[in-house]
Design a protein around this motif. Structure first.
Motif, PDB file in Angstrom:
ATOM      1  N   SER A 138       0.844  -1.190   0.000  1.00 62.86           N
ATOM      2  CA  SER A 138       0.000   0.000   0.000  1.00 62.86           C
ATOM      3  C   SER A 138       0.888   1.252   0.000  1.00 62.86           C
ATOM      4  O   SER A 138       1.884   1.306   0.732  1.00 62.86           O
ATOM      5  CB  SER A 138      -0.881  -0.033   1.256  1.00 62.86           C
ATOM      6  OG  SER A 138      -1.582   1.162   1.356  1.00 62.86           O
ATOM      7  N   ASN A 176      -0.865   7.996  -3.113  1.00 64.57           N
ATOM      8  CA  ASN A 176      -2.276   8.358  -3.216  1.00 64.57           C
ATOM      9  C   ASN A 176      -2.501   9.819  -2.826  1.00 64.57           C
ATOM     10  O   ASN A 176      -3.255  10.540  -3.470  1.00 64.57           O
ATOM     11  CB  ASN A 176      -3.069   7.423  -2.299  1.00 64.57           C
ATOM     12  CG  ASN A 176      -4.463   7.250  -2.798  1.00 64.57           C
ATOM     13  OD1 ASN A 176      -4.669   7.166  -4.014  1.00 64.57           O
ATOM     14  ND2 ASN A 176      -5.419   7.254  -1.893  1.00 64.57           N
ATOM     15  N   ARG A 177      -1.813  10.240  -1.752  1.00 68.83           N
ATOM     16  CA  ARG A 177      -1.927  11.649  -1.329  1.00 68.83           C
ATOM     17  C   ARG A 177      -1.423  12.573  -2.430  1.00 68.83           C
ATOM     18  O   ARG A 177      -1.996  13.613  -2.717  1.00 68.83           O
ATOM     19  CB  ARG A 177      -1.102  11.895  -0.056  1.00 68.83           C
ATOM     20  CG  ARG A 177      -1.802  11.512   1.228  1.00 68.83           C
ATOM     21  CD  ARG A 177      -1.321  12.357   2.412  1.00 68.83           C
ATOM     22  NE  ARG A 177       0.122  12.317   2.635  1.00 68.83           N
ATOM     23  CZ  ARG A 177       0.768  11.302   3.204  1.00 68.83           C
ATOM     24  NH1 ARG A 177       0.094  10.238   3.601  1.00 68.83           N
ATOM     25  NH2 ARG A 177       2.079  11.338   3.384  1.00 68.83           N
ATOM     26  N   TYR A 202      -6.512   9.748 -13.017  1.00 65.75           N
ATOM     27  CA  TYR A 202      -5.758   8.697 -12.344  1.00 65.75           C
ATOM     28  C   TYR A 202      -4.266   8.865 -12.640  1.00 65.75           C
ATOM     29  O   TYR A 202      -3.891   9.282 -13.741  1.00 65.75           O
ATOM     30  CB  TYR A 202      -6.266   7.324 -12.789  1.00 65.75           C
ATOM     31  CG  TYR A 202      -7.653   7.054 -12.249  1.00 65.75           C
ATOM     32  CD1 TYR A 202      -7.815   6.521 -10.974  1.00 65.75           C
ATOM     33  CD2 TYR A 202      -8.788   7.385 -12.982  1.00 65.75           C
ATOM     34  CE1 TYR A 202      -9.086   6.304 -10.455  1.00 65.75           C
ATOM     35  CE2 TYR A 202     -10.059   7.178 -12.469  1.00 65.75           C
ATOM     36  CZ  TYR A 202     -10.199   6.643 -11.204  1.00 65.75           C
ATOM     37  OH  TYR A 202     -11.452   6.437 -10.695  1.00 65.75           O
TER      38      TYR A 202
END
Ligand code: F0G
Length: 528
Positions: A87, A92-93, A113
């Motif tokens: 992960s 992602n941030r 994305y």
């Protein structure tokens, strides 16, 4: 180490020797803000004012204290830099923060994305690969639909609910079969023959003349400069290069290269043909401001022409913000000011804060293919170090209500005003000042006919920009370069820390260079 090896130059000796001809093969030992330091014969540091700015990777300058502090902290904390297939909340941030800013600047609300990469060219290739995956999948979906349509047509004729009208043969430019022959199979064979070529044609790319999108195996095919591209023609994709702002030419290309796929449909008791646009165009690549091509901003008209082409053909647009983006023109995206919306955006250079190798490809939700995540990756991409550094860069850009963007725009205007002053003072030497924000170019008039042998020869061999850059370095301790595909244009891409004093130093230096060219006085060139 064997001393023979140590003495032999093996790391691009040819390039070093070439730089040496203009006195540009100096070694820098330290960098801070807009200054690089080299060592003099006495071992003392000699400061050099750096306007090359890592060709755009140093919006915050060399060794920015906050970026360096963040890097130290990450290393001290033992951040696992490589933890692939786990992960990655920091990635992602970063993607979320990029989205927030892109949405603010473009007015769009749908997600983009993110696929991370290590260099500009690599992220361009990721965008191109994604566009091709999307095109191939769209084509496959269409061909499946067409196959299902053919099956339904067969069934409808077989159960008597539909007939094959003669008009279909006329439309397909084929003779109806002789009596007793199967009309349905004849029509379907003609449809298959029509669809075969556009259904298997290799993709076509479009790019602007003067554009630069990298030098890897794929991206070099999208880079206009034939010197970079042509030796590798056989390795690559087919690209048509168009001058910017030529809506007429784009219309011609859309007509010339476009194709249709035919789908048999059952309607009102007969077989008819529905037409679909074949997805033959893979992507249109462009820079909002061409960098390597000579600092040439795309015009509103040019952006509109690309938009119209996209609307007419369905060809997605890849906006290459590798050099123009990340705040350099006063916004994350230089293209936002043109009202141009990218289906893809590519960011790199300053994303890594001058210390990390980081780039990202952003793809709009409407064309996103989740399976891309399983077919594209790199050992080094999306590592925690570069993601955290990129987050720091965005934090610096966004701090204080975006004062860094405003500073880049304001410093750019101050620098441009000075370049314009010099241009006006030397109308016979200076041709044009171009660019926006901290991405500016100063073009010299062609000196090929100069009676000064050295200057004339340098102009004829495309070396004049390098010769003048050598003089700026040795006479004025200023570092800049011409853009490789426009050797008469010097480029200026300093950091937003640029001071009035530094602009003043460049003014003095550039005034000297222009006077030297005007006076045809190569004897005044300082080359070491
Ligand atoms: N796209 C643009 C607009 C660029 O300016 C560059 C590099 C690239 C892609 C490729 O990025 O070098 O990280 O693979 N431009 C440099 C220049 C080399 O001279 O302007 P890369």
């Amino acid at each position: 180490m064997n001393s023979d090896y140590a003495a032999t130059e093996l790391a691009e000796p040819n390039l070093r020797a070439l730089l040496g001809t203009a006195g540009l093969d100096v070694e820098y030992v330290r960098g801070e803000g807009n200054t690089l330091f080299r060592l003099g014969a006495d071992g003392q540091e000699i400061p050099v004012l750096d306007f090359a700015g890592g060709y755009g990777s140093l919006l915050f300058g060399h060794s920015h204290p906050e970026i360096i502090a963040r890097a130290r902290q990450l290393l001290d904390e033992g951040t696992p830099v490589h933890a692939q297939f786990s992960s990655h909340p920091y990635a992602n941030r970063l993607a979320a923060e990029l989205n927030r800013i892109v949405h603010r600047e473009t007015g769009t609300t749908e997600p983009y994305y993110a696929t991370f990469a290590n260099s500009g060219a690599e992220a361009i290739e990721a965008a191109v690969k994604h566009a091709e995956l999307d095109r191939v999948l769209r084509l496959g979906e269409l061909l499946e639909r067409i196959a299902a349509g053919a099956e339904r047509a067969r069934e409808a004729v077989a159960d008597g609910s539909a007939v094959v009208p003669d008009s279909l043969f006329t439309r397909l430019r084929t003779e109806p079969p002789a009596a007793g022959q199967d009309r349905t199979e004849a029509v379907l064979a003609a449809v298959a023959a029509h669809n075969a070529e556009p259904g298997s044609r290799p993709p076509l790319f479009l790019a602007l003349e003067g554009g630069f999108h990298g030098k890897l195996m794929g991206s070099v095919q999208l880079t206009h400069n034939p010197g970079y591209r042509e030796p590798f023609d056989a390795l690559g994709v087919r690209t048509r290069f168009v001058p910017e702002g030529r809506a007429d030419l784009l219309k011609e290309i859309a007509a010339e290269e476009g194709a249709t796929l035919l789908e048999p449909v059952v309607e009102d008791g007969e077989i008819r043909l529905a037409e679909h646009r074949a997805p033959v165009f893979c992507a249109f690549l462009l820079e909002p401001i061409q960098g390597e091509g000579g600092i040439r901003p795309l015009t509103q008209e040019g952006a509109r022409a690309v938009d119209e082409f996209r609307a007419a053909t369905g060809c997605p647009v890849v906006v290459d913000e590798v050099q123009s983006g990340m705040g350099r023109t006063g916004a994350l995206l230089a293209s936002a000011a043109l009202g141009l919306r990218g289906d893809y955006y590519v960011l790199a250079k300053s994303l890594g804060g001058g210390i990390a190798k980081a780039s990202v490809m952003l793809v709009h939700e409407s064309c996103y293919r989740p399976q891309f995540e399983l077919v594209h990756s790199s050992t080094f991409a999306k590592d925690s170090f570069s993601c955290h550094i990129a987050l720091k860069v965005l934090e610096l850009l966004e701090a204080d209500g975006g004062s860094a963007y405003r500073r880049a725009a304001e410093r750019g205007e101050a620098l441009k005003a000075m370049l314009d002053r010099v241009r006006l003072a030397f109308p016979t030497v200076a041709a044009e000042v171009r660019g926006r924000g901290l991405m500016l170019g100063f073009e010299f008039r062609d000196q090929s006919d100069s009676p000064d042998q050295v200057l004339g020869e340098a102009a004829r061999t495309g070396m004049i920009g390098y010769v003048l850059a050598g003089h700026l370095l040795h006479a004025h301790r200023i570092r800049t370069f011409p853009t490789a595909s426009a050797p008469h244009t010097l480029r200026f891409e300093p950091s937003l820390l640029l001071t009035d004093e530094e602009i003043g130093r460049l003014e003095t230096a550039l005034t000297d260079v222009c006077a030297l060219v005007r006076d045809r006085a190569s004897d005044r060139l300082v080359t070491s």
